[in-house]
Design a protein around this motif. Structure first.
Motif, PDB file in Angstrom:
ATOM      1  N   VAL A   1       0.839  -1.195   0.000  1.00 52.56           N
ATOM      2  CA  VAL A   1       0.000   0.000   0.000  1.00 52.56           C
ATOM      3  C   VAL A   1       0.877   1.250   0.000  1.00 52.56           C
ATOM      4  CG1 VAL A   1      -1.881   1.224   1.121  1.00 52.56           C
ATOM      5  CG2 VAL A   1      -1.783  -1.279   1.238  1.00 52.56           C
TER       6      VAL A   1
ATOM      7  N   GLN B   1      -4.313   1.960  -3.647  1.00 53.85           N
ATOM      8  CA  GLN B   1      -4.336   0.517  -3.381  1.00 53.85           C
ATOM      9  C   GLN B   1      -5.437   0.144  -2.383  1.00 53.85           C
ATOM     10  OE1 GLN B   1      -0.954   2.144  -3.228  1.00 53.85           O
ATOM     11  NE2 GLN B   1      -1.195   1.751  -5.417  1.00 53.85           N
TER      12      GLN B   1
ATOM     13  N   SER C   1      -3.400   5.313   0.002  1.00 55.03           N
ATOM     14  CA  SER C   1      -4.727   4.889   0.433  1.00 55.03           C
ATOM     15  C   SER C   1      -5.519   6.101   0.878  1.00 55.03           C
ATOM     16  CB  SER C   1      -4.616   3.875   1.584  1.00 55.03           C
ATOM     17  OG  SER C   1      -3.932   4.455   2.685  1.00 55.03           O
TER      18      SER C   1
ATOM     19  N   LEU D   1      -8.812   3.692  -8.296  1.00 58.81           N
ATOM     20  CA  LEU D   1      -8.491   2.377  -7.757  1.00 58.81           C
ATOM     21  C   LEU D   1      -7.808   1.533  -8.818  1.00 58.81           C
ATOM     22  CD1 LEU D   1     -11.824   1.703  -5.871  1.00 58.81           C
ATOM     23  CD2 LEU D   1      -9.592   2.027  -4.808  1.00 58.81           C
TER      24      LEU D   1
ATOM     25  N   SER E   1      -6.682  -3.605  -6.129  1.00 58.62           N
ATOM     26  CA  SER E   1      -6.820  -2.774  -4.938  1.00 58.62           C
ATOM     27  C   SER E   1      -8.036  -3.218  -4.135  1.00 58.62           C
ATOM     28  CB  SER E   1      -6.942  -1.296  -5.323  1.00 58.62           C
ATOM     29  OG  SER E   1      -8.103  -1.078  -6.112  1.00 58.62           O
TER      30      SER E   1
END
Length: 208
Positions: free
Chosen positions: A41, A114, A44, A138, A142
């Motif tokens: 990640v 992610q 986010s 996205l 993800s």
């Protein structure tokens, strides 16, 4: 330095009234850790702020939080409580404060996401509005997390996403749904194409 398992245990022990905007369950927090562990990640985001923010601050290298402290006359402390927590990794988190109905349309994501978690305002059509400004960012594989699917309007979006080619339902934990972004092309956010969406294909025409 806490391990993720130690952090999870600490976050789970926070009382339900730690802030007043509601909170996800311990099982949901465990599921977040489980699913995010399979991802690298870099970027986010989430709408709403709380115990999930504490987790994401350690699971993501760059986490954006779109949230407000006040709902009407209620100070939920959803930002101030998180910022004051020693469990927050402040180096990875940016708070974009204000109603998501205003902040998300104005925000420009510079990187693919992610992980994204939708848990902001729940009244219709606000969760769908949030989704609109999030889904184009996205990337394949993800994770999209949709909270509070027991609320009828959000459950309707849950039903839609279950049939959408862009997503595969991974699991539902309590009232939180976890979706994986497939490799299907991104539905064009600036055209129409309602007839291309499986949810409409499977139900058209509706009885009126």
């Amino acid at each position: 330095m806490l391990t993720i398992d130690q952090l999870l245990a600490e976050v789970q022990q926070l009382p339900d009234d730690w802030h007043k905007a509601g909170t996800v369950t311990s099982a949901t927090l465990q599921a977040i850790v489980k699913h995010v562990a399979d991802l690298d990640v870099l970027h986010s985001m989430e709408t709403g702020s709380g115990r999930t923010t504490l987790l994401f601050s350690h699971l993501s290298r760059d986490h954006k939080v779109f949230a407000i402290n006040e709902y009407g006359d209620t100070d939920t402390k959803s930002i101030t409580a998180v910022r004051a927590s020693p469990l927050l990794n402040q180096a990875t988190v940016e708070f974009i404060e204000g109603p998501t109905q205003r902040t998300l349309p104005q925000y420009r994501f510079e990187h693919a996401l992610q992980v994204a978690c939708i848990d902001g305002p729940h009244g219709f059509p606000f969760p769908a509005l949030e989704y609109y400004y999030i889904y184009p960012h996205l990337e394949a594989n993800s994770l999209l997390i949709l909270d509070d699917i027991h609320i009828p309007t959000i459950h309707h979006m849950f039903d839609f996403l279950k049939e959408d080619e862009m997503f595969a339902l991974v699991e539902v934990v309590d009232t939180t749904a976890f979706f994986k972004r497939t490799s299907a092309p991104t539905f064009d956010p600036f055209l129409d194409g309602w007839w291309l969406q499986l949810y409409n294909k499977n139900r058209f025409p509706m009885a009126v």
